[in-house]
Motif scaffolding. Structure first.
Motif, PDB file in Angstrom:
ATOM      1  N   THR B  77       0.832  -1.204   0.000  1.00  0.00           N
ATOM      2  CA  THR B  77       0.000   0.000   0.000  1.00  0.00           C
ATOM      3  C   THR B  77       0.867   1.255   0.000  1.00  0.00           C
ATOM      4  O   THR B  77       0.617   2.214  -0.732  1.00  0.00           O
ATOM      5  CB  THR B  77      -0.933   0.018   1.225  1.00  0.00           C
ATOM      6  OG1 THR B  77      -1.629  -1.210   1.262  1.00  0.00           O
ATOM      7  CG2 THR B  77      -1.915   1.171   1.151  1.00  0.00           C
ATOM      8  N   LEU B  78       1.904   1.214   0.841  1.00  0.00           N
ATOM      9  CA  LEU B  78       2.800   2.357   0.932  1.00  0.00           C
ATOM     10  C   LEU B  78       3.398   2.683  -0.435  1.00  0.00           C
ATOM     11  O   LEU B  78       3.382   3.831  -0.884  1.00  0.00           O
ATOM     12  CB  LEU B  78       3.922   2.040   1.935  1.00  0.00           C
ATOM     13  CG  LEU B  78       5.001   3.092   2.082  1.00  0.00           C
ATOM     14  CD1 LEU B  78       4.462   4.286   2.849  1.00  0.00           C
ATOM     15  CD2 LEU B  78       6.219   2.529   2.780  1.00  0.00           C
ATOM     16  N   ARG B  79       3.890   1.660  -1.110  1.00  0.00           N
ATOM     17  CA  ARG B  79       4.559   1.897  -2.395  1.00  0.00           C
ATOM     18  C   ARG B  79       3.580   2.269  -3.497  1.00  0.00           C
ATOM     19  O   ARG B  79       3.947   2.943  -4.455  1.00  0.00           O
ATOM     20  CB  ARG B  79       5.366   0.657  -2.784  1.00  0.00           C
ATOM     21  CG  ARG B  79       6.610   0.525  -1.909  1.00  0.00           C
ATOM     22  CD  ARG B  79       7.280  -0.797  -2.105  1.00  0.00           C
ATOM     23  NE  ARG B  79       8.541  -0.865  -1.360  1.00  0.00           N
ATOM     24  CZ  ARG B  79       9.146  -1.994  -1.037  1.00  0.00           C
ATOM     25  NH1 ARG B  79       8.608  -3.146  -1.384  1.00  0.00           N
ATOM     26  NH2 ARG B  79      10.284  -1.987  -0.379  1.00  0.00           N
ATOM     27  N   ARG B  80       2.318   1.806  -3.347  1.00  0.00           N
ATOM     28  CA  ARG B  80       1.326   2.196  -4.348  1.00  0.00           C
ATOM     29  C   ARG B  80       0.866   3.635  -4.129  1.00  0.00           C
ATOM     30  O   ARG B  80       0.227   4.228  -4.986  1.00  0.00           O
ATOM     31  CB  ARG B  80       0.125   1.239  -4.291  1.00  0.00           C
ATOM     32  CG  ARG B  80       0.452  -0.124  -4.869  1.00  0.00           C
ATOM     33  CD  ARG B  80      -0.566  -1.182  -4.512  1.00  0.00           C
ATOM     34  NE  ARG B  80       0.009  -2.498  -4.780  1.00  0.00           N
ATOM     35  CZ  ARG B  80      -0.574  -3.650  -4.476  1.00  0.00           C
ATOM     36  NH1 ARG B  80      -1.771  -3.665  -3.925  1.00  0.00           N
ATOM     37  NH2 ARG B  80       0.024  -4.792  -4.749  1.00  0.00           N
ATOM     38  N   THR B  81       1.178   4.189  -2.966  1.00  0.00           N
ATOM     39  CA  THR B  81       0.754   5.555  -2.632  1.00  0.00           C
ATOM     40  C   THR B  81       1.815   6.577  -3.029  1.00  0.00           C
ATOM     41  O   THR B  81       1.524   7.749  -3.197  1.00  0.00           O
ATOM     42  CB  THR B  81       0.478   5.644  -1.107  1.00  0.00           C
ATOM     43  OG1 THR B  81      -0.386   4.570  -0.748  1.00  0.00           O
ATOM     44  CG2 THR B  81      -0.183   6.955  -0.737  1.00  0.00           C
ATOM     45  N   VAL B  82       3.052   6.106  -3.148  1.00  0.00           N
ATOM     46  CA  VAL B  82       4.162   7.010  -3.464  1.00  0.00           C
ATOM     47  C   VAL B  82       4.837   6.542  -4.751  1.00  0.00           C
ATOM     48  O   VAL B  82       5.325   5.420  -4.820  1.00  0.00           O
ATOM     49  CB  VAL B  82       5.203   6.986  -2.319  1.00  0.00           C
ATOM     50  CG1 VAL B  82       6.316   7.970  -2.617  1.00  0.00           C
ATOM     51  CG2 VAL B  82       4.541   7.318  -1.000  1.00  0.00           C
TER      52      VAL B  82
END
Lengths: 219, 243
Positions: B77-82
């Motif tokens: 999720t973190l990497r899909r957000t940034v």
């Protein structure tokens, strides 16, 4: 070695009768060695302890003779109640033996992919499985088509070993004629020619595959 | 354009590579819609810092919070957000430009192929490279590849974009086309952190310019102050060298 057409035809008939089984064993062993070798290589990269274990397994497999492995599986497994037909044991032994070599080929193929490729894939939020199978594996295959093809040819050329456990592949069948007639020259020469044609065809297919893989990315 | 919502909050960040401390007590709040340029000599920790934000690098002390990600340990999720753009583009050479852009949409977002291609094509259009959609990365120039890389990251509709020296491996004549795309993105209000030595870009686009040296943030100021009246001697020496 006088020219004896009926004898030559008898040999050829035996070789061709054994060819489907030989090719089937080779094909299944190629697939087995490929999958097992890839699994070994992926597991080797998971973490350090697992990596060391895989390293040990791969090195062990590569450092023991194929013939020893064939006898081992054929005569030791029944001790533990696992009785398998020679064809199955043979395919298993070839798969395992060559998986060690293919794991090394896969390693080289993955090592040459820049770290940026998996970083970019991870940065997009792709799951590890997708990074492995959608980004790394296809590029690895492109890098290793040639050496992998060579091992596939080697697998085909190793099927004669299975004669020792009574598998009715081309070598075993040819040997039967040879030993019953005490004439070895013609059978072995013909068998060699047949193997040459099969191996050359396989090498040609590998070369075609390699060219296609190269074209598809033009890099 | 810059609001008071913090999108990325870095607090007390310390990172070591074995004995070498790469980042020292980094504190940084990035506001929604803010554009930050980070500069500094090589080895100063600029790239390491932004790579910590999407956890391409791990760190030992401190915290980094990305707004909208409930569990900061949920890496996917973190990497899909940034979104992230790399110096070496890192496009996938075995996939077409279009597939480079749709891969994460179909595999990570679960979009159908057609829907993913619509998204990808509109973003390729935005970076002005839609006509190359069916080519492979190897057939494009460096500037074109980098624009595709930007579109690929934008496909995931990130809340913030990280740029890691996006023009450093480009030929001079291609730098402008990439910087123009980035400036467009900035003017649309994209939150971004950009590690770059393009000081013209920093002056024109950045809300804040940060100077790092030896793992520390040495100076952080609005571009006019940063370039005209830097307070720190090391910043002055650095600017003197590159301007």
């Amino acid at each position: 070695m006088a020219f004896d057409l009926p004898f030559l035809l008898q040999i050829l008939k035996a070789i061709f009768q054994a060819m489907p089984l030989t090719l089937a064993i080779a094909l299944v062993s190629c697939a087995g060695a490929f999958l097992l070798g890839f699994a070994f290589e992926i597991l080797r990269r998971v973490n350090r302890p697992l990596g060391l274990l895989m390293r040990l397994i791969i090195d062990f497999i590569r450092s023991t003779p194929l013939l020893v492995q064939i006898y081992f599986f054929y005569y030791v497994l029944p001790y533990y109640g696992v009785v398998l037909p020679g064809v199955v044991v043979g395919g298993m032994a070839l798969s395992i033996y060559y998986s060690g070599y293919l794991a090394e080929v896969f390693k080289a193929g993955i090592d040459t992919i820049p770290a940026g490729q998996s970083e970019a894939a991870l940065a997009l939020g792709l799951a590890p499985m997708d990074v492995t199978f959608r980004v790394i594996a296809p590029q690895m295959l492109r890098n290793i088509a040639a050496p992998m093809g060579n091992y596939f040819v080697s697998i085909l050329k190793s099927t004669p070993y299975l004669a020792v456990i009574g598998v009715a592949e081309m070598m075993g069948m040819t040997l039967e004629i040879a030993s019953s007639t005490f004439r070895y020259a013609e059978p072995m020469l013909l068998l060699g020619i047949v193997f040459f044609i099969l191996a050359a065809t396989m090498a040609w297919c590998v070369r075609r595959l390699e060219v296609r893989l190269m074209q598809s990315s033009k890099r | 354009m810059v609001s008071n919502d913090v999108v990325i909050a870095v607090k007390g960040l310390n990172k070591w590579y074995a004995d070498f401390q790469a980042l020292k007590e980094i504190d940084l709040d990035v506001m929604k819609g803010e554009q930050i340029v980070i500069c500094g000599p090589s080895g100063s920790g600029k790239s390491t810092l932004i790579r910590c934000i999407n956890r391409l690098e791990s760190f030992q002390e401190g915290s980094i919070r990305v707004e909208g990600v409930a569990d900061q340990n949920d890496l996917l999720t973190l990497r899909r957000t940034v979104g992230m753009v790399f110096q070496q583009f890192n496009l996938f050479p075995h996939l077409t430009v279009l597939r480079n852009c749709t891969l994460a949409l179909t595999r990570a977002r679960g979009l159908e192929k057609a829907a993913a291609e619509d998204v990808a094509l509109s973003l390729l259009d935005r970076v002005r490279i839609r006509e190359q959609a069916l080519k492979y990365p190897g057939q494009l120039s460096g500037g074109q590849q980098q624009r595709v890389a930007i579109a690929r990251a934008l496909c995931m509709s990130p809340k913030a974009m990280l740029f890691d020296e996006p023009t450093s491996s480009l030929d001079p004549e291609m730098i402008k086309e990439v910087l123009d795309v980035m400036a467009d993105l900035a003017s649309d209000g994209m939150t971004m952190i950009c590690v770059t030595h393009e000081m013209g870009f920093a002056r024109r686009v950045a809300d804040r310019v940060i100077f790092m040296d030896q793992g520390r943030i040495v100076e952080a100021a609005k571009p006019d102050i940063f370039f005209e009246a830097p307070r720190n001697a090391r910043t002055r020496a650095f600017l003197h060298q590159i301007l």
